[in-house]
Every structure is written in C-alpha cells, then in structure tokens.
Design an enzyme around this catalytic site. Structure first.
Site, PDB file in Angstrom:
ATOM      1  N   THR A  28      27.349 -33.182  -0.730  1.00  0.00           N
ATOM      2  CA  THR A  28      26.675 -32.529  -1.873  1.00  0.00           C
ATOM      3  C   THR A  28      27.111 -31.067  -1.994  1.00  0.00           C
ATOM      4  OG1 THR A  28      24.737 -32.194  -0.474  1.00  0.00           O
ATOM      5  CG2 THR A  28      24.627 -34.026  -2.028  1.00  0.00           C
ATOM      6  N   PHE A  35      23.253 -40.269  -4.209  1.00  0.00           N
ATOM      7  CA  PHE A  35      22.645 -41.320  -5.029  1.00  0.00           C
ATOM      8  C   PHE A  35      21.133 -41.163  -5.103  1.00  0.00           C
ATOM      9  CE2 PHE A  35      26.035 -44.952  -4.625  1.00  0.00           C
ATOM     10  CZ  PHE A  35      26.796 -44.326  -5.595  1.00  0.00           C
ATOM     11  N   GLN A 103      29.967 -43.660   4.786  1.00  0.00           N
ATOM     12  CA  GLN A 103      29.634 -44.474   3.609  1.00  0.00           C
ATOM     13  C   GLN A 103      30.235 -43.836   2.362  1.00  0.00           C
ATOM     14  OE1 GLN A 103      25.193 -45.709   3.921  1.00  0.00           O
ATOM     15  NE2 GLN A 103      25.455 -43.954   5.254  1.00  0.00           N
ATOM     16  N   HIS A 121      32.709 -48.108   2.742  1.00  0.00           N
ATOM     17  CA  HIS A 121      32.608 -48.469   1.324  1.00  0.00           C
ATOM     18  C   HIS A 121      33.897 -48.228   0.554  1.00  0.00           C
ATOM     19  CE1 HIS A 121      27.923 -48.009   1.506  1.00  0.00           C
ATOM     20  NE2 HIS A 121      28.383 -49.032   2.180  1.00  0.00           N
ATOM     21  N   CYS A 156      51.944 -56.295 -11.834  1.00  0.00           N
ATOM     22  CA  CYS A 156      51.982 -57.766 -11.758  1.00  0.00           C
ATOM     23  C   CYS A 156      51.031 -58.383 -12.778  1.00  0.00           C
ATOM     24  CB  CYS A 156      51.626 -58.243 -10.349  1.00  0.00           C
ATOM     25  SG  CYS A 156      49.857 -58.225 -10.002  1.00  0.00           S
ATOM     26  N   ASP A 235      19.918 -28.767   6.286  1.00  0.00           N
ATOM     27  CA  ASP A 235      21.162 -28.915   5.532  1.00  0.00           C
ATOM     28  C   ASP A 235      22.307 -29.180   6.527  1.00  0.00           C
ATOM     29  OD1 ASP A 235      23.524 -28.415   4.076  1.00  0.00           O
ATOM     30  OD2 ASP A 235      22.414 -27.149   2.672  1.00  0.00           O
TER      31      ASP A 235
HETATM   32  P1  CNA Z   1      22.006 -41.484  -0.459  1.00  0.00           P
HETATM   33  O1  CNA Z   1      21.160 -42.709  -0.384  1.00  0.00           O
HETATM   34  O2  CNA Z   1      22.229 -40.850  -1.793  1.00  0.00           O
HETATM   35  O3  CNA Z   1      21.332 -40.411   0.530  1.00  0.00           O
HETATM   36  C1  CNA Z   1      21.853 -39.132   0.711  1.00  0.00           C
HETATM   37  C2  CNA Z   1      20.843 -38.339   1.505  1.00  0.00           C
HETATM   38  O4  CNA Z   1      21.425 -37.080   1.784  1.00  0.00           O
HETATM   39  C3  CNA Z   1      19.531 -38.060   0.766  1.00  0.00           C
HETATM   40  O5  CNA Z   1      18.455 -38.616   1.533  1.00  0.00           O
HETATM   41  C4  CNA Z   1      19.438 -36.524   0.698  1.00  0.00           C
HETATM   42  O6  CNA Z   1      18.156 -36.043   1.007  1.00  0.00           O
HETATM   43  C5  CNA Z   1      20.411 -36.108   1.766  1.00  0.00           C
HETATM   44  N1  CNA Z   1      21.090 -34.824   1.523  1.00  0.00           N
HETATM   45  C6  CNA Z   1      21.627 -34.369   0.361  1.00  0.00           C
HETATM   46  N2  CNA Z   1      22.235 -33.179   0.553  1.00  0.00           N
HETATM   47  C7  CNA Z   1      22.063 -32.881   1.875  1.00  0.00           C
HETATM   48  C8  CNA Z   1      22.460 -31.804   2.691  1.00  0.00           C
HETATM   49  N3  CNA Z   1      23.170 -30.766   2.205  1.00  0.00           N
HETATM   50  N4  CNA Z   1      22.103 -31.820   3.999  1.00  0.00           N
HETATM   51  C9  CNA Z   1      21.396 -32.850   4.507  1.00  0.00           C
HETATM   52  N5  CNA Z   1      20.987 -33.909   3.787  1.00  0.00           N
HETATM   53  C10 CNA Z   1      21.328 -33.931   2.490  1.00  0.00           C
HETATM   54  O7  CNA Z   1      23.438 -41.715   0.174  1.00  0.00           O
HETATM   55  P2  CNA Z   1      23.856 -42.617   1.410  1.00  0.00           P
HETATM   56  O8  CNA Z   1      25.190 -42.149   1.782  1.00  0.00           O
HETATM   57  O9  CNA Z   1      22.799 -42.705   2.424  1.00  0.00           O
HETATM   58  O10 CNA Z   1      23.926 -44.055   0.721  1.00  0.00           O
HETATM   59  C11 CNA Z   1      25.034 -44.770   0.727  1.00  0.00           C
HETATM   60  C12 CNA Z   1      25.713 -44.880  -0.652  1.00  0.00           C
HETATM   61  C13 CNA Z   1      25.891 -43.571  -1.387  1.00  0.00           C
HETATM   62  C14 CNA Z   1      27.077 -45.363  -0.438  1.00  0.00           C
HETATM   63  O11 CNA Z   1      27.271 -46.524  -1.202  1.00  0.00           O
HETATM   64  C15 CNA Z   1      28.044 -44.273  -0.915  1.00  0.00           C
HETATM   65  O12 CNA Z   1      29.245 -44.827  -1.356  1.00  0.00           O
HETATM   66  C16 CNA Z   1      27.278 -43.620  -1.982  1.00  0.00           C
HETATM   67  N6  CNA Z   1      27.685 -42.277  -2.447  1.00  0.00           N
HETATM   68  C17 CNA Z   1      28.797 -41.635  -1.965  1.00  0.00           C
HETATM   69  C18 CNA Z   1      29.147 -40.390  -2.451  1.00  0.00           C
HETATM   70  C19 CNA Z   1      30.383 -39.719  -1.920  1.00  0.00           C
HETATM   71  O13 CNA Z   1      31.377 -40.385  -1.638  1.00  0.00           O
HETATM   72  N7  CNA Z   1      30.350 -38.388  -1.754  1.00  0.00           N
HETATM   73  C20 CNA Z   1      28.361 -39.757  -3.411  1.00  0.00           C
HETATM   74  C21 CNA Z   1      27.226 -40.432  -3.906  1.00  0.00           C
HETATM   75  C22 CNA Z   1      26.905 -41.686  -3.390  1.00  0.00           C
END
Ligand code: CNA
Length: 247
Positions: A28, A35, A103, A121, A156, A235
């Site tokens: 982020t 997500f 992920q 993923h 192809c 964070d």
């Molecule tokens: P998620 O379910 O969106 O959870 C992300 C978590 O990160 C949330 O609970 C937030 O509170 C937390 N968060 C956000 N910013 C910070 C930070 N700076 N410090 C600490 N915590 C933070 O995403 P998951 O990865 O758990 O779920 C898996 C999905 C999301 C997969 O299918 C991914 O492919 C998918 N995804 C990937 C991306 C990417 O590639 N950057 C972006 C968005 C979603």
C-alpha cells in the site's frame, strides 16, 4: 513495540529457518490499494464476481475491459518497492530470512531483490496463453487492449489471460506445496500486511504455529492474532525496517 521487537529479534537470531508471508498491505505504501483495508479495491467500484475464471471463459472481451480498469486502479502510474520490500530483501541477502511467500501479484518483491520467492497468486506483469501456455509481459498487451484489440490473443491465436490466479481457479500446486512445507518447517514465521482472510494462504500461519514462533503484523486484526506469539498492529513499512536495523 520495543519489547516485542526484541523478542522477535532474538527468535530470528536463534532460528535455523525464517519465512515471511506477505499480503497487499506490504504494497500500500507503494501506492497500490489493498482489497480489504479501509480504502480497499472491493470497497470501491469493483465486484469480485467480475474477475472469476467462469466470467473470463464465457465473456473474455467483457472480462478484459473490466480487468484493464481494475489494473489501472490497482497499479496507478509507476510503482516502486517501498522500505518493507527492501527490508525483506536485505534480510534475505544477510541470511536472516529464507524465503518470501507472497499473495501479491505486483512483482515488487522481485524488483526489491527478494530471490527465494513464491508467488501464490501469480504475477500481473505477465499474461499467459490459454492454448500454448506461453507467457509474455502484460504491458504491451494492455496497450493493444487500449488500442481496441479485445480480447487480446497470442501469436498462436489462443486467448491471453492475466498470469494471476483468478477467483475460482486453483493455485499452482507445486508453489502451494512448497509454501506449506516451508511454513511447517520454519522456526519463525512472519505474516505481514495480510488480512489472512483468503485460503489457502490463510492456513499457512496455522500450519507454522505448531512449531514456529508466529508473528502477525497488520494494521487491522486478523483471525490468527490469537495464536500468534507476537502481534503488531503497526505499519509494515515501519516495523520491517526497524526489525532489519536491529538484526
Ligand atoms: P487484503 O485482504 O486486502 O488485506 C490487506 C491487509 O493489509 C488489510 O487487513 C490492511 O489492514 C493491511 N494493511 C494495509 N496497509 C498496511 C500497512 N502499511 N501496514 C500493515 N498492514 C497494512 O489482502 P491480502 O493480501 O491479505 O489478500 C489476498 C489477496 C489480495 C490476494 O488475492 C492478492 O492478490 C490481492 N491483492 C494484491 C495486491 C498487490 O499485488 N499489491 C493488491 C491488492 C490485492
């Protein structure tokens, strides 16, 4: 937080094997929305149902139109690794971290220098042909889409698909099996920036917790906070560089 970092630092120094599982929260700070966080993609104008494999197969042109919009919302402009990616890469280089299981599909761990990397993923920087299985970079394909070629096709003539695991698709078996093996055999397992809401990645901390010192770092609470040895609601771009500096 200081006392918890000290415990974690000791655990990593004593460990034969340390593994990190990362989620969207690690990226982020690079400008990529997650997500399920506060400003998450699924809280905005997108519906997960539009990104299922069944939709791709029955309506590839509609899927790709929506996918282009999703891609532009997820990866706005030039994205670069942030201090969280860099700290994990540094720890690996110094021999303090054995592997990153992610992920994320953004390719930023690789760009930061992580080498022992398991992308559960897939990787949105690539597309894959549904017929010949050939993989190429996705940016030129998005340009062709913007120029009106929809759905995009391989040389192809097979349909091209983003090289990511869509909802309804199974995960690459070898990568999942290796990730599970690493989780079970780790002495320290760090889950960072993941809501731990999506299976089967969410089961990795549970498998790890039987033997490992389990650490969860996420802004929001997760279903595994209760079984973790240390929980940081911090964070990741602050915690991971602070940890790397202490090791
Ligand atoms: P998620 O379910 O969106 O959870 C992300 C978590 O990160 C949330 O609970 C937030 O509170 C937390 N968060 C956000 N910013 C910070 C930070 N700076 N410090 C600490 N915590 C933070 O995403 P998951 O990865 O758990 O779920 C898996 C999905 C999301 C997969 O299918 C991914 O492919 C998918 N995804 C990937 C991306 C990417 O590639 N950057 C972006 C968005 C979603």
């Amino acid at each position: 937080m200081d006392d918890a970092i000290s415990r974690l630092t000791r655990a990593i120094r004593d460990a034969d094997s340390t593994t990190a599982l990362t989620g969207a929260g690690v990226s982020t700070a690079s400008g990529i929305p997650d997500f399920r966080g506060e400003d998450g993609i699924w809280n905005a104008a997108f519906d997960p149902a539009d990104f299922r494999i069944e939709r791709f197969l029955s309506d590839p042109a509609g899927f790709w139109k929506d996918r282009l919009e999703l891609h532009e919302a997820m990866f706005p402009g030039d994205i670069e690794p942030n201090p969280a990616h860099e700290a994990l890469a540094t720890m690996e280089l110094r021999g303090q971290l054995d592997a990153v299981i992610t992920q994320n599909t953004d390719g930023l761990h690789q760009e930061a220098g992580s080498r022992e990397l398991f992308e559960l993923h897939g990787n949105a920087r690539r597309v894959v042909c549904m017929d010949c299985g050939g993989k190429t970079m996705s940016e030129p394909v998005r340009k062709r889409l913007r120029d009106g070629e929809c759905p995009p096709r391989c040389d192809c003539d097979g349909l091209l698909k983003p090289d990511v695991v869509l909802f309804g698709e199974s995960m690459p078996e070898a990568i999942l099996a290796e990730s599970q093996r690493r989780a079970r055999n780790s002495d320290v397992f760090l889950s960072v920036g993941s809501s731990l809401a999506v299976e089967p990645a969410a089961s990795l901390p549970k498998a790890a917790a039987r033997n490992a010192f389990l650490v969860v770092c996420n802004l929001d609470s997760t279903p595994h906070d209760g079984r973790a040895d240390v929980v940081f609601h911090e964070d990741v771009t602050e915690l991971l560089p602070a940890l790397a500096a202490r090791l």
